[in-house]
Structures are given as structure tokens and as C-alpha cells.
Enzyme design. Structure first.
Site, PDB file in Angstrom:
ATOM      1  N   ASP A   1      35.864  23.868 -11.953  1.00 14.12           N
ATOM      2  CA  ASP A   1      34.734  23.192 -11.318  1.00 14.12           C
ATOM      3  C   ASP A   1      33.501  23.449 -12.173  1.00 14.12           C
ATOM      4  OD1 ASP A   1      33.013  21.988  -9.615  1.00 14.12           O
ATOM      5  OD2 ASP A   1      33.486  23.240  -7.860  1.00 14.12           O
TER       6      ASP A   1
ATOM      7  N   ASP B   1      33.556  16.261 -11.889  1.00 10.00           N
ATOM      8  CA  ASP B   1      33.353  17.628 -12.367  1.00 10.00           C
ATOM      9  C   ASP B   1      34.399  18.626 -11.876  1.00 10.00           C
ATOM     10  OD1 ASP B   1      32.592  17.555  -9.770  1.00 10.00           O
ATOM     11  OD2 ASP B   1      30.595  18.394 -10.036  1.00 10.00           O
ATOM     12  N   GLU B   2      35.466  18.138 -11.304  1.00 10.61           N
ATOM     13  CA  GLU B   2      36.470  19.057 -10.766  1.00 10.61           C
ATOM     14  C   GLU B   2      37.861  18.591 -11.160  1.00 10.61           C
ATOM     15  OE1 GLU B   2      36.697  20.387  -6.483  1.00 10.61           O
ATOM     16  OE2 GLU B   2      34.975  19.037  -6.441  1.00 10.61           O
TER      17      GLU B   2
END
Lengths: 374, 414
Positions: free
Chosen positions: B14, B108-109
């Protein structure tokens, strides 16, 4: 409740209602047939809430009463009993019945009759009489054109309406799946009494159930309709079909008036050629090409990686050379509806709908939208 | 159920305060300042806040106006989605150097399955360290990692060490790890479930694990069963790469409610364009196009259509959405969000080189309110055009070529 019935009669009655008794349903009772004894009659009812079939047969009845029995199992039992034997059915404790014939005994679990959905009322309006054979022919012509896509709710039905033609007041059936359309007219008798100012949209399955009635022997079908149901009766059997509450597209708008190019072909020869070329048509899309030029119609298909088929047919055609793609199945269905020896294709261009109809009669036409060829 | 005999090595990665971090990266003078990325003050929400801003109580999804009140000296920046997407692609490319099994959850993960990578890169924990170092070195971003035998534990773990964290849940250590955590950490435990559990004295995941499965099922139904499994750290779901994704989609929430259908059409064109280029980048096509419309009052509807052939063409997706839009109350009601997704995916290589024929519809004349549909284009030409567009974007960035109908200075994704 108990009664005695002829085994063959029982098989016939139960076979007749199987199509409506749902096997996999959220309501278990709908996989059952409601069996009622009363007034010297055996009444068998099946319902899937959209269609209800009721069949009445005189039997040697004992005690009146009623119970819902699993329709499939009951038919399975009746079938394995000796032909022409007498079958005795008697209700036992709880919701069980005992079925016996000679030395064979079955005990079958049922459900209380109260669980069975209530019967719809018989429509109170006028009853009209349609020749069974006419109904069968009309439905055979249009049913393949109705949509099987249940999400296209309004196209999954067959439109019934009154058509005033040169030949008089007719019963008209129309079906379309959005790619093609068929319209068939048949002798309507006093159909105006039923469809004076309204059209009704009947689910495909319901039309097929009524057609079964028509196929059960010669004679006419009595039709009547309420707000919600179309009711059909013939002999000892009655069918209720819940009408679709949806708008059928304005089919008159898609019947082209400017298709001035005509090609006349022999019906059977055309059907044969389509059948042959279909072998090499690609799966799923079934695309075929019709190439019109002069006195010949070439029909061809190409399956990528597999090969091709080509066949020729005499045609009376005077327009410019034209090559149009179609789903071959659609053409086959359209040709099936033609009963005359010769038929006409009315064309405009490669991307507009084509009319297929018998050369003389005006009681049937099919419209098929082409496939665009790139 | 068949449990894997040897435990899996799952990573949840993350990126820390991703949008804000990218902004700081691009403008180093902002380092150490409270940076807040999001919509405007009138009705926007915070999309990301730097850790400096979080000290003021600012967090994502908070109305920008509230954030401004909490942190009046904050640096408020607009969202530059295309730039973040670019950075995200760079970071995900680093992930893919370690394993092909990368499941992107969002920009973003991601989940990574590094089971069996020991001989190449070392243990799952070592892989996580190497990835963190590579991301920092090559992009300047920090990423928090959770290492665990399954996705669920990895996700909780990555959250615990933020920022720049590395939390490892060793196989067999599930209970020690989960038991002290509040139940709210579990997926599917929101306010309502949390309160119901609290009334029963269940505060931590340990409390939940020790309560009987039967009671949970009686109270929550199937969800209770699921909760019980989670409380014991059980989660068998595999890491699914994008190729196996169920759908590809994009959605945008707008600063101002859209009232004009013309504006909605432009947004749909932009969304279709983005969805289609993602499909092509992934080498996949989809058959079902779904339009999502959220009205100003947050009531949401979806409309879907299934095509006869799978597509990766923006124009095709756009035309479907125009039709679907007519089946909604958009226009009559103001719209705050539009989204498009394409599902029923197949690899593009599986799509047969067709007979090049397309069934035409009987009733498919343009309906009222739809502009005249353009004449259909030969699919082969369309493919060539799409490929050319993709190449231009590869070279000049996402703004290198945009549909003419999209206003200038408003490149994709912003």
C-alpha cells in the site's frame, strides 16, 4: 378422497400438464398437480403462476376430496403400471395417497390442496371460436421469431391483434426478436369480439400451451380474455395464460414500403440451398451471403479456418448485382412459414430489412435484417 | 476444505499517502508540509493527505471544507489522476519483476503472491524488503507492506505499520496477531455490525473468535459464518491478476452535479476512452457494458447491455453507454457520479478473426435525444486506429491524443 381411473387416460392427462408443472421452482407446490374429485369428475390442475392448465375427466369416483401430488412422480408411476389396467387412488393419513393396480402398490407423499395457488377466474367477456388448425399454423409461423432473451421482456411475447384485410377480419400474430419479425394472419371468425380495440401480448410459452390444445385433435378453440389472462378451452382442457404487461414495438414501422427490388425463387429449392450452405456457416452467427445477379442467386458461407460452401438457385431478379449477408437460420425460419411453391424476396440495399413472403398470398410475411459485410 | 499444505506467502503493498506523496515528489519544496489533495472547497472531498496533514486530523474522504478548517495552512492541491496513474504503473512494474501474480486493488494498493519465490528472492519477508527498497530507490515513494499467509491478514498487517511499515504475520501466528485487534479491522464490520457485536460484549477479534459459530450465524446469517472464519484468520481467496479480473471500469465523481446531457456525454466519452485503453493494455475484451449513475441525492442505478461480440473499442463502449444513459433519469435528475465498467472478459487473442459480418438491428434507429449515430466502421480499421492511439499515448503520455469532443486542457483523468 378416492377414485378409480383407466391407466392410459391417467397417463394422457398427466402428460398433458407436465410442461406447466415446474420441476425446479422456489415454491415446491408448483411441481405438484392438484388432483380433485367431485361431481363424478377427476380434475387435474398444474400451474407455474404464469400458465394454468386444467383437465377434467369423468371417473368412477368414490369419496370427493383434493390433494396436491408431485406431477412428475405421479406420471412415472402411472407409466409403469400395466396398460389398460384400472388404477385406484385413495388418500391415506396425512398427505399420503396409495396408488394401486393389480398387485402393484405405491405410497406417494403429497401436499395439502390449500397450498396450491388459487385458480384464476374465467374471463367474463365474449368467447370467440378459432379453428384449431388455424391457431396452430399461425403460431408455428411466428413463434421462432420471438425473443428467447428474457431480459427483452416485451419481445418474448407474441402479439395477438385483429387485422382488417381485404379478406375480412383476421386474427394476426406478430413476433420479433429485434433482428427479424414475422406476421401471420388467419381466419378470425368473430375475433373482433375478443380483440375489438385491443392487442394482447402473450408469452411464447403460453402460445405453445394453447397450441398443444389445438394439436390434440380437430375442432376449434374457444378463446376469451380478461385484463390479465387469455383463456383457451377445447374439449376437456382449459388453459389460462397471464398476459405480458409490456409494450410491443410498433411493428408496422419496420415493414418497409420502398423495397422495390424483387427476387422470386422456388420455395423448396431455396430452403434446400440454405440448408446445404448452413453446414459451413460459422457457429453462433450462422452467417451466409446472398449474391443477386441476373437470373441467379448464389448462396455462400465461409467458416474461418474450416472452409466454404456455395450453391446456386434460379431467381427472377432484375435489379443491380447485390451481395447481402444474413443469419442463415433467420432465413430458414422465414422460408418455413411460406406454404406456396414460389416466394418473393423484396430488397432495397445491403443494410436494409428484407421482406420474405409467398408470391401470391398476403397472409404471411417475414422481415429479416441483414448482417453488415465488411 | 482443502487447506494448502505449505503456507502461502501473500504481500499486501500500500503506497503511503499516495497522491500527496507524488505531489511532494514533483515539488520537493512541499516536503514536510501538510499537503492535501482533493476536490475544491465547495463540495469536494479529500482524496489523500500527507502524514503532516493527518496530524491536524485531516483524513481522506473528509469534505475539503472541513479539512481547510482543521488545517488552514495546508497546501491544497487538485487531483492529477493521470500523473498518479503513471507513477502507479511504474511501481506496479517493479512489483511484477518479483512475481507475475500481482492483483491491483486500486491505483495504490496491490496483493502479490510470492509463494515459491524463496530460491529467487528469499522468504516472503525478504521479498517485501526488496520491493520496498526498489520502490524507494527508483521512485522516491514509500510503500507499507503486510506479509502473511493470506490476503485478509496481509491487508490488515500492512495497515498497522504505516507509514513505511513492514508487518509480518508468520504462519501459525494468526491468532496472536488478530486477537488483540478491534473487530472494526475486519472486512465487513462497519458501524452496524460493530455495534451489534459490542452489545454482545465482543470488542476484539479474539472475543469474536471465542464466541460460538452458531450464535454468529443466528445473529448475522451467512455473514456470521464469514466473520467467524475471518476471526480465525482463514481466507482462501487466491491472488487474481488483472487478466483474471471480472471487470475493468472507471468512474468519476464530479465537482459540480451534471445537469446537461451534453456534458454527461462528454464525460462518458472520456470514461469510455480510458476503459477501452485499459482493456487493450491488458489484452482483454469484454461483452457486457455497465453504466453506473449516481444522482445528486446519492441514489445509484446501473444499466447494462451485453454485446454480441467482445469489444475493447472506446467508440463501441461509448455508444452503448449513450443508449444506456437514456434508460436512466440522468438529465431529469442531476448526476454526481458516472461510471463505466466492462465485464464478461475474454483474452483478446481468443476473439475469433470473425467472418467480418455484423448483425443489424430492426429497431435500432437512433432514439430521440441521441445524436445521429456515426456510420459503423470496419472493425479492422477501428482496431488499427486504436492501436495507433495507444502508440501515441505510449510515446507522448495519456494527453498525447484525446477525442476531439473532449475539451482542450482537460486531458483524460482529470
Amino acid at each position: 378422497m378416492n377414485f378409480t381411473v383407466d391407466r392410459d387416460l391417467l397417463v394422457d392427462v398427466l402428460t398433458g400438464i407436465q410442461g406447466v408443472a415446474e420441476r425446479r421452482h422456489t415454491m415446491p407446490v408448483l411441481s405438484h398437480a392438484l388432483i380433485t374429485i367431485g361431481g363424478g369428475n377427476l380434475t387435474v390442475v398444474a400451474s407455474d403462476l404464469e400458465i394454468v392448465v386444467r383437465c377434467l375427466q369423468p371417473v368412477a369416483a368414490g369419496e370427493p376430496g383434493s390433494i396436491a401430488l408431485p406431477a412428475r412422480k405421479l406420471l412415472d408411476i402411472a407409466k409403469v403400471l400395466p396398460k389398460e389396467s384400472a388404477v385406484m387412488v385413495a388418500r391415506k393419513e396425512g398427505n399420503y395417497v396409495e396408488i394401486s393396480s393389480g398387485r402393484s402398490h405405491f405410497r406417494l407423499a403429497g401436499l395439502p390442496s390449500q397450498e396450491f395457488p388459487e385458480m384464476p377466474e374465467k374471463p367474463s367477456g365474449k368467447t370467440v371460436s378459432i379453428d384449431g388448425d388455424t391457431f396452430r399454423k399461425l403460431s408455428e409461423r411466428v413463434v421462432p421469431f420471438a425473443s428467447s432473451d428474457e431480459t427483452r421482456y416485451n419481445l418474448a411475447g407474441i402479439l395477438l391483434e385483429r387485422a382488417e384485410t381485404e379478406a375480412g377480419s383476421m386474427l394476426r400474430m406478430v413476433a420479433t426478436d429485434g433482428h427479424r419479425l414475422a406476421m401471420a394472419d388467419g381466419e378470425g371468425g368473430n375475433i373482433g369480439e375478443l380483440l375489438a380495440s385491443r392487442k394482447i401480448l402473450v408469452p411464447k410459452k403460453g402460445i405453445l400451451e394453447i397450441r398443444k390444445l389445438a394439436e390434440s385433435g380437430p375442432g376449434s378453440i374457444e378463446l376469451s380474455a380478461s385484463e390479465k389472462f387469455l383463456f383457451a378451452a377445447k374439449g376437456d382442457t382449459e388453459v389460462w395464460v397471464r398476459l405480458l404487461d409490456a409494450d410491443f414495438p410498433d411493428y408496422r414501422q419496420v415493414i418497409p414500403k420502398e423495397n422495390l427490388l424483387t427476387a422470386t425463387v422456388a420455395r423448396d429449392a431455396f430452403a434446400e440451398v440454405l440448408r446445404r450452405v448452413a453446414v459451413m456457416a460459422p457457429d453462433k452467427v450462422h452467417s451466409v451471403k446472398l449474391s443477386f445477379s441476373g437470373k441467379q442467386l448464389e448462396v455462400s458461407s465461409t467458416s474461418p479456418d474450416q472452409g466454404e460452401a456455395r450453391d446456386l438457385l434460379e431467381a427472377e431478379y432484375e435489379g443491380p448485382a447485390m451481395k447481402i449477408g444474413f443469419n442463415g437460420r433467420y432465413l430458414q425460419d422465414a422460408v418455413s412459414g411460406v406454404s406456396e411453391e414460389r416466394m418473393v424476396l423484396q430488397l432495397k440495399d445491403e443494410v436494409s430489412q428484407v421482406i420474405l413472403r409467398p408470391e401470391k398470398e398476403r397472409n404471411y410475411l417475414a422481415i429479416v435484417m441483414p448482417m453488415r459485410i465488411y | 476444505m482443502n487447506r494448502n499444505p505449505s503456507p502461502r506467502g501473500i504481500l499486501h503493498l500500500d503506497l503511503d499517502a499516495f497522491y500527496a506523496s507524488v505531489e511532494v515528489l514533483d515539488r520537493p519544496e512541499l516536503r514536510g508540509m501538510p499537503v492535501i489533495v482533493g476536490g475544491d472547497e465547495r463540495r469536494g472531498v479529500v482524496a489523500a493527505a500527507s502524514y503532516e496533514a493527518r496530524k491536524f486530523g485531516v483524513h481522506s474522504a473528509m469534505p475539503t471544507a472541513t479539512a481547510k478548517r482543521l488545517c488552514p495552512k495546508g497546501i491544497f492541491l487538485p487531483v492529477r489522476m493521470s500523473r498518479y496513474a503513471e507513477m502507479s504503473d511504474t511501481v506496479f512494474a517493479i512489483y511484477r519483476r518479483f512475481t507475475p501474480l500481482v492483483e491491483p486493488l486500486s491505483i495504490d494498493e496491490a496483493f502479490l503472491d510470492v509463494t515459491g519465490c524463496e530460491r529467487l528472492f528469499g522468504s516472503a519477508e525478504e521479498v517485501a524488503r526488496k520491493i520496498k527498497a526498489a520502490v524507494r530507490e527508483e521512485t522516491g515513494l514509500t510503500v507499507s507492506a503486510g506479509v502473511a499467509p493470506n490476503k485478509f491478514l496481509a491487508k490488515i498487517a500492512s495497515d498497522l505499520g504505516k507509514p513505511d511499515g513492514l508487518t509480518v504475520v508468520p504462519p501459525g501466528g494468526e491468532h496472536d496477531f488478530l486477537d488483540p485487534l478491534p473487530v472494526g479491522k475486519l472486512w465487513g464490520v462497519g458501524k452496524v455490525t460493530g455495534e451489534t457485536l459490542l452489545r454482545r460484549g465482543i470488542r476484539t477479534i479474539g472475543d469474536l473468535r471465542r464466541s460460538s459459530r452458531e450464535t454468529l450465524v443466528r445473529t448475522f446469517g451467512a455473514h456470521g459464518e464469514h466473520l467467524h472464519e475471518l476471526s480465525r484468520g482463514i481466507d482462501d481467496r487466491p491472488v487474481e491478476t488483472e487478466r483474471e479480473a471480472k471487470s475493468v471500469g472507471h468512474e468519476d465523481t464530479y465537482d459540480h452535479d451534471l445537469r446537461d446531457r451534453g456534458a454527461m456525454r462528454r464525460e462518458l466519452l472520456s470514461l469510455s476512452d480510458r476503459v477501452s485503453s485499459r482493456l487493450r493494455r491488458g489484452g482483454i475484451r469484454g461483452k457486457t457494458v455497465t453504466l453506473k449513475v449516481k444522482y445528486h441525492d446519492f441514489v445509484q442505478v446501473t444499466r447494462a447491455v451485453t454485446l454480441s461480440d467482445p469489444t475493447d473499442d472506446g467508440g463501441t463502449i461509448y455508444r452503448c453507454c449513450l443508449d444506456l444513459l437514456l434508460d436512466t433519469e440522468a438529465g431529469a435528475r442531476a448526476v454526481r457520479l458516472l461510471g463505466i465498467s466492462v465485464s464478461k472478459l475474454v483474452p483478446a487473442s481468443d476473439v475469433r478473426k470473425k467472418d467480418r459480418m455484423e448483425q443489424l438491428g430492426l429497431f435500432s434507429r437512433p432514439r430521440a435525444g441521441t445524436p445521429e449515430l456515426p456510420k459503423p466502421v470496419d472493425p479492422e480499421k477501428k482496431e488499427k486506429l486504436n492501436r495507433a492511439m495507444d502508440r501515441i499515448r505510449e510515446k507522448f503520455g495519456p494527453g498525447g491524443i484525446v477525442p476531439g469532443a473532449l475539451p482542450e486542457g482537460k486531458p483524460r483523468g482529470e
